[in-house]
Scaffold this motif. Structure first.
Motif: not given
Length: 457
Positions: A269-285
């Motif tokens: 579930a955390l992996g899904e959430g982090m992937t969703a953040l990446m798709e929103k351009g928040e990889s740097g965070a």
């Protein structure tokens, strides 16, 4: 010199009168791959001497069966160098039980299978604990690298296959890792079908290892002691020994593997959430949050192994503002599964029970880690995140205008993972577990990973 005061304390806690009560049997199957730990420092021989000092009676409540190998020269005269042998610890003697094995690779599945079958056939009815004694390299490197066979180690996939075949449906009461870096969620997931408990260290283990004399003495005087309580005493004794002998950065965790499945679900579930953040351009965070954490193997300046194993609960703290629900669930799962942990003060706040592989620094030095992890973790959402985090490294540089270690590996991942990004071709959100494909992918991973083993002292 071993701990006389600790031994006296154990005798006080478990008096001889306990022997007159209910009798139970515990068998230790000790798979001892000596490596340079024995050749350079006699650590395996010292541990065997501890076992002999416990003075275990024949047909008593504690049975200890040992397979030796994986070292060019033993410092115990009873053990032959250059070939594998099997022994039983009886009284103050190593009794040779099988000298017909020849030279066997202790990093091979078949060698461990054979030992398990042999040991279980000789174990009295009762509790069985498997001890893997050697170097450990965490989920990416495995355990028991055999220097007689190019440091070939038991990968987690090989360990899974060995336990599945060698146990023949029997479930171990515990697997104790007398090896470094093995207290990870990935190791727990592999062991969970085959054992009730895992006892292991997130960080480097002291070379002298577990205090076997004290541990065997505990069960001699209280054979009916339950497994979790015994493992907790092992953690206490190990950390006491580490502090007395000035071993810094020592930690030991006891994990209830029946509860470890919740970690896998929450991690995905955390992996899904982090992937969703990446798709929103928040990889740097995400990169910034991960960079707050020191990887295990790097705490002691004398070691500085590059593992990218981060403590899960501390990772959740770092990601809490970004993914509050996912981190709360994962933290709760780890807290429930880690039933006991002990650490020396210098690492206690950093080692809260279990680690997980989160790539940041190893991908340049060990680029095979990512492909290796993808095979290891099957089709889980956390493995997908590990893939995507590397594949998006070039985007992190553009969006955040700051060069970093992740940026240097962008070209590797962009070439390696050329499939469309999740936003172009969404994947079905169905992840039954990180390890559901183990049987199908056992033959994917080759045996030899020279990486970390070449750097071990």
């Amino acid at each position: 010199m071993k701990k006389i005061l600790l031994s006296l304390l154990i005798l006080c806690l478990f008096p001889f009168s306990a022997l007159s009560g209910q009798q139970e049997s515990t068998t230790f199957l000790i798979y001892m791959c000596g490596t340079d730990l024995e050749e350079n420092n006699s650590f395996a021989s010292l541990d065997l001497q501890e076992m002999l000092r416990a003075n275990l009676p024949k047909n008593g409540p504690v049975t200890v069966l040992v397979e030796t190998g994986g070292v060019k020269e033993w410092h115990t005269r009873a053990i032959a160098s250059g070939r594998n042998q099997r022994f039983q610890v009886v009284g103050q003697e190593l009794v040779l039980a099988d000298d017909s094995l020849g030279k066997k690779n202790m990093g091979r599945t078949e060698t461990l299978i054979s030992f398990l079958e042999w040991g279980l056939a000789r174990a009295p009815r009762g509790r069985v604990i498997l001890v893997l004694w050697s170097h450990g390299g965490g989920p990416m490197e495995g355990v028991c690298p055999d220097p007689l066979f190019s440091d070939d180690s038991l990968t987690l996939l090989e360990l899974n296959r060995a336990l599945k075949t060698g146990l023949k449906g029997k479930k171990l009461d515990a697997v104790m890792m007398d090896a470094c870096l093995m207290a990870s969620s990935e190791v727990a997931a592999v062991l969970s079908p085959y054992a009730r408990y895992m006892a292991a260290s997130q960080e480097m283990m002291p070379g002298i290892g577990l205090p076997y004399e004290q541990l065997f003495t505990v069960l001699l005087h209280d054979p009916a002691l339950d497994t979790q309580s015994f493992l907790q005493l092992a953690a206490d004794a190990l950390i006491t020994q580490a502090q007395e002998q000035h071993f810094s950065y020592s930690t030991f965790s006891i994990v209830d593997l029946e509860k470890a499945e919740k970690i896998t679900v929450a991690l995905n579930a955390l992996g899904e959430g982090m992937t969703a953040l990446m798709e929103k351009g928040e990889s740097g965070a995400l990169k910034k949050a991960r960079a707050q954490l020191t990887s295990f193997g790097s705490f002691d300046p004398a070691d500085q192994e590059n593992t990218d194993l981060a403590d899960i609960r501390n990772l959740c703290d770092a990601l809490e503002k970004l993914l509050p629900d996912e981190t709360r669930a994962l933290k709760a799962a780890v807290t429930e599964s880690v039933v006991y942990r002990r650490s020396t003060p210098d690492i206690d706040v950093h080692a809260r029970g279990l680690s997980v592989f989160f790539p940041l620094n190893t991908t340049k030095e060990y680029p095979d880690y990512i492909t290796q992890y993808a095979h290891l973790a099957g089709s889980g959402a956390y493995a997908d995140f590990v893939h995507a985090f590397g594949a998006a490294a070039d985007e992190v540089e553009e969006d955040h205008a700051g060069p970093g270690l992740i940026d240097s590996i962008a070209s590797f991942f962009s070439g390696l993972f050329a499939s469309p990004a999740p936003t172009q071709q969404p994947r079905e959100k169905a992840y039954p577990g990180l390890w559901n494909d183990l049987d199908q992918i056992n033959d994917v991973i080759v045996d030899s990973y020279p990486g970390l083993w070449l750097d071990l002292p």
